[in-house]
Design a protein around this motif. Sequence first.
Motif, PDB file in Angstrom:
ATOM      1  N   ILE A  86       0.857  -1.188   0.000  1.00  0.00           N
ATOM      2  CA  ILE A  86       0.000   0.000   0.000  1.00  0.00           C
ATOM      3  C   ILE A  86       0.894   1.240   0.000  1.00  0.00           C
ATOM      4  O   ILE A  86       1.395   1.646   1.059  1.00  0.00           O
ATOM      5  N   PRO A  87       1.140   1.851  -1.159  1.00  0.00           N
ATOM      6  CA  PRO A  87       1.991   3.044  -1.207  1.00  0.00           C
ATOM      7  C   PRO A  87       1.251   4.302  -0.769  1.00  0.00           C
ATOM      8  O   PRO A  87       1.087   5.265  -1.517  1.00  0.00           O
ATOM      9  N   CYS A  88       0.795   4.263   0.487  1.00  0.00           N
ATOM     10  CA  CYS A  88       0.204   5.419   1.159  1.00  0.00           C
ATOM     11  C   CYS A  88       0.481   5.224   2.631  1.00  0.00           C
ATOM     12  O   CYS A  88       0.029   4.227   3.227  1.00  0.00           O
ATOM     13  N   ASN A  89       1.216   6.138   3.241  1.00  0.00           N
ATOM     14  CA  ASN A  89       1.564   5.990   4.646  1.00  0.00           C
ATOM     15  C   ASN A  89       0.357   6.140   5.563  1.00  0.00           C
ATOM     16  O   ASN A  89       0.127   5.322   6.459  1.00  0.00           O
ATOM     17  N   THR A 132       1.903  13.473   6.317  1.00  0.00           N
ATOM     18  CA  THR A 132       0.629  14.173   6.441  1.00  0.00           C
ATOM     19  C   THR A 132       0.394  14.534   7.904  1.00  0.00           C
ATOM     20  O   THR A 132       0.990  13.942   8.813  1.00  0.00           O
ATOM     21  N   PRO A 133      -0.497  15.494   8.180  1.00  0.00           N
ATOM     22  CA  PRO A 133      -0.801  15.810   9.571  1.00  0.00           C
ATOM     23  C   PRO A 133      -1.262  14.597  10.371  1.00  0.00           C
ATOM     24  O   PRO A 133      -0.859  14.421  11.524  1.00  0.00           O
ATOM     25  N   ALA A 134      -2.076  13.724   9.784  1.00  0.00           N
ATOM     26  CA  ALA A 134      -2.559  12.549  10.521  1.00  0.00           C
ATOM     27  C   ALA A 134      -1.413  11.600  10.832  1.00  0.00           C
ATOM     28  O   ALA A 134      -1.298  11.091  11.953  1.00  0.00           O
ATOM     29  N   THR A 135      -0.552  11.333   9.859  1.00  0.00           N
ATOM     30  CA  THR A 135       0.576  10.436  10.085  1.00  0.00           C
ATOM     31  C   THR A 135       1.462  10.943  11.212  1.00  0.00           C
ATOM     32  O   THR A 135       1.880  10.176  12.091  1.00  0.00           O
ATOM     33  N   LEU A 136       1.748  12.248  11.213  1.00  0.00           N
ATOM     34  CA  LEU A 136       2.655  12.813  12.208  1.00  0.00           C
ATOM     35  C   LEU A 136       1.986  12.993  13.564  1.00  0.00           C
ATOM     36  O   LEU A 136       2.547  12.629  14.606  1.00  0.00           O
ATOM     37  N   LYS A 137       0.778  13.533  13.583  1.00  0.00           N
ATOM     38  CA  LYS A 137       0.127  13.833  14.859  1.00  0.00           C
ATOM     39  C   LYS A 137      -0.320  12.576  15.592  1.00  0.00           C
ATOM     40  O   LYS A 137      -0.382  12.560  16.823  1.00  0.00           O
ATOM     41  N   LEU A 138      -0.629  11.507  14.860  1.00  0.00           N
ATOM     42  CA  LEU A 138      -1.108  10.286  15.504  1.00  0.00           C
ATOM     43  C   LEU A 138       0.011   9.283  15.765  1.00  0.00           C
ATOM     44  O   LEU A 138      -0.247   8.162  16.205  1.00  0.00           O
ATOM     45  N   GLY A 139       1.265   9.682  15.505  1.00  0.00           N
ATOM     46  CA  GLY A 139       2.406   8.881  15.929  1.00  0.00           C
ATOM     47  C   GLY A 139       2.636   7.611  15.154  1.00  0.00           C
ATOM     48  O   GLY A 139       3.270   6.672  15.670  1.00  0.00           O
ATOM     49  N   LEU A 140       2.174   7.545  13.918  1.00  0.00           N
ATOM     50  CA  LEU A 140       2.301   6.302  13.155  1.00  0.00           C
ATOM     51  C   LEU A 140       3.753   5.880  12.996  1.00  0.00           C
ATOM     52  O   LEU A 140       4.113   4.721  13.238  1.00  0.00           O
ATOM     53  N   TYR A 141       4.608   6.813  12.599  1.00  0.00           N
ATOM     54  CA  TYR A 141       6.025   6.501  12.443  1.00  0.00           C
ATOM     55  C   TYR A 141       6.729   6.385  13.790  1.00  0.00           C
ATOM     56  O   TYR A 141       7.577   5.506  13.985  1.00  0.00           O
ATOM     57  N   GLN A 142       6.408   7.278  14.694  1.00  0.00           N
ATOM     58  CA  GLN A 142       7.143   7.349  15.945  1.00  0.00           C
ATOM     59  C   GLN A 142       7.146   6.008  16.676  1.00  0.00           C
ATOM     60  O   GLN A 142       8.202   5.527  17.118  1.00  0.00           O
ATOM     61  N   LYS A 143       6.002   5.388  16.801  1.00  0.00           N
ATOM     62  CA  LYS A 143       5.933   4.165  17.603  1.00  0.00           C
ATOM     63  C   LYS A 143       6.706   3.023  16.937  1.00  0.00           C
ATOM     64  O   LYS A 143       7.322   2.207  17.632  1.00  0.00           O
ATOM     65  N   ALA A 197      19.088  11.703   9.362  1.00  0.00           N
ATOM     66  CA  ALA A 197      18.423  11.347   8.112  1.00  0.00           C
ATOM     67  C   ALA A 197      16.984  11.825   8.228  1.00  0.00           C
ATOM     68  O   ALA A 197      16.508  12.136   9.331  1.00  0.00           O
ATOM     69  N   VAL A 198      16.298  11.886   7.098  1.00  0.00           N
ATOM     70  CA  VAL A 198      14.894  12.293   7.100  1.00  0.00           C
ATOM     71  C   VAL A 198      14.087  11.239   6.351  1.00  0.00           C
ATOM     72  O   VAL A 198      14.454  10.827   5.251  1.00  0.00           O
ATOM     73  N   ALA A 199      12.993  10.810   6.993  1.00  0.00           N
ATOM     74  CA  ALA A 199      12.078   9.864   6.361  1.00  0.00           C
ATOM     75  C   ALA A 199      10.994  10.634   5.616  1.00  0.00           C
ATOM     76  O   ALA A 199      10.280  11.445   6.217  1.00  0.00           O
ATOM     77  N   LEU A 200      10.906  10.393   4.322  1.00  0.00           N
ATOM     78  CA  LEU A 200       9.854  10.994   3.504  1.00  0.00           C
ATOM     79  C   LEU A 200       8.612  10.127   3.678  1.00  0.00           C
ATOM     80  O   LEU A 200       8.315   9.241   2.880  1.00  0.00           O
ATOM     81  N   GLY A 201       7.882  10.393   4.771  1.00  0.00           N
ATOM     82  CA  GLY A 201       6.824   9.515   5.232  1.00  0.00           C
ATOM     83  C   GLY A 201       5.454   9.801   4.665  1.00  0.00           C
ATOM     84  O   GLY A 201       4.452   9.592   5.343  1.00  0.00           O
TER      85      GLY A 201
END
Length: 247
Positions: A86-89, A132-143, A197-201
Amino acid sequence: MSTNFDGPIAGVLGGMGPLAGAAFATRLTMLTDAAVDQEHIPAVLWNDPRVPDRTQARLHGGADPLPWMQNGIARLEQAGAKIIAIPCNTAHLWYDELVASAHVPVLHIIESVADDLDRRGLAPGPIGLMGTPATLKLGLYQKHLEARGYQTLVPTEQEIADFCVPAIELVKANRVAEAFEPAAACIARLQARGARAVALGCTELPLAVPHDRRAALGIPLTDSIDALALAVIDWFRAQSASGKAAA
């Protein structure tokens, strides 16, 4: 040549956005080590842009995208897909529900990005995140990244609004060249705060920052499109190897 039509086929749940889905199919081909057509990976792309906006759904009570994504997975399974990418984070905020409704494995794009960071030898150290705001604010990558031992640096709400969102929206509007400036500005700010590094999330962001302009930015970028494509390639190689062993 064998006429085994039931061999490993990758399914791509695209359309979120449509250019990102098409770009994923291109990068899957370009990253595959193949000398002739027959050495490439059989894949089916379901590129349905009617899926409701994921950020609007999660943060603002917008229309539910889940039935649309489940429909896409069902169509891909009907077409013979043995795995789903699924190429959508942001879609991965519904990952558990999608896995529950699928009859084949579903790759996880954030785990693929973490694998790419490991491949590059970037742990331990702070990783900047864009998305996206949802990806970042809801911690999808962070966890996911923090579970793998990475520290994460997230843009401020103002930086998300000023840089991440415009870059993503410009790509979705087919104004790809204009998306570079805000994306690069956000990368520079994360680097100044100590990111290694930066993740293009978001899968629009690798299109905003094309490969031929990345070296000039002076920081490694992990690209969620390429990371997911590499995960599909790894899966295909494993399937092909097990098939040869069984033969």
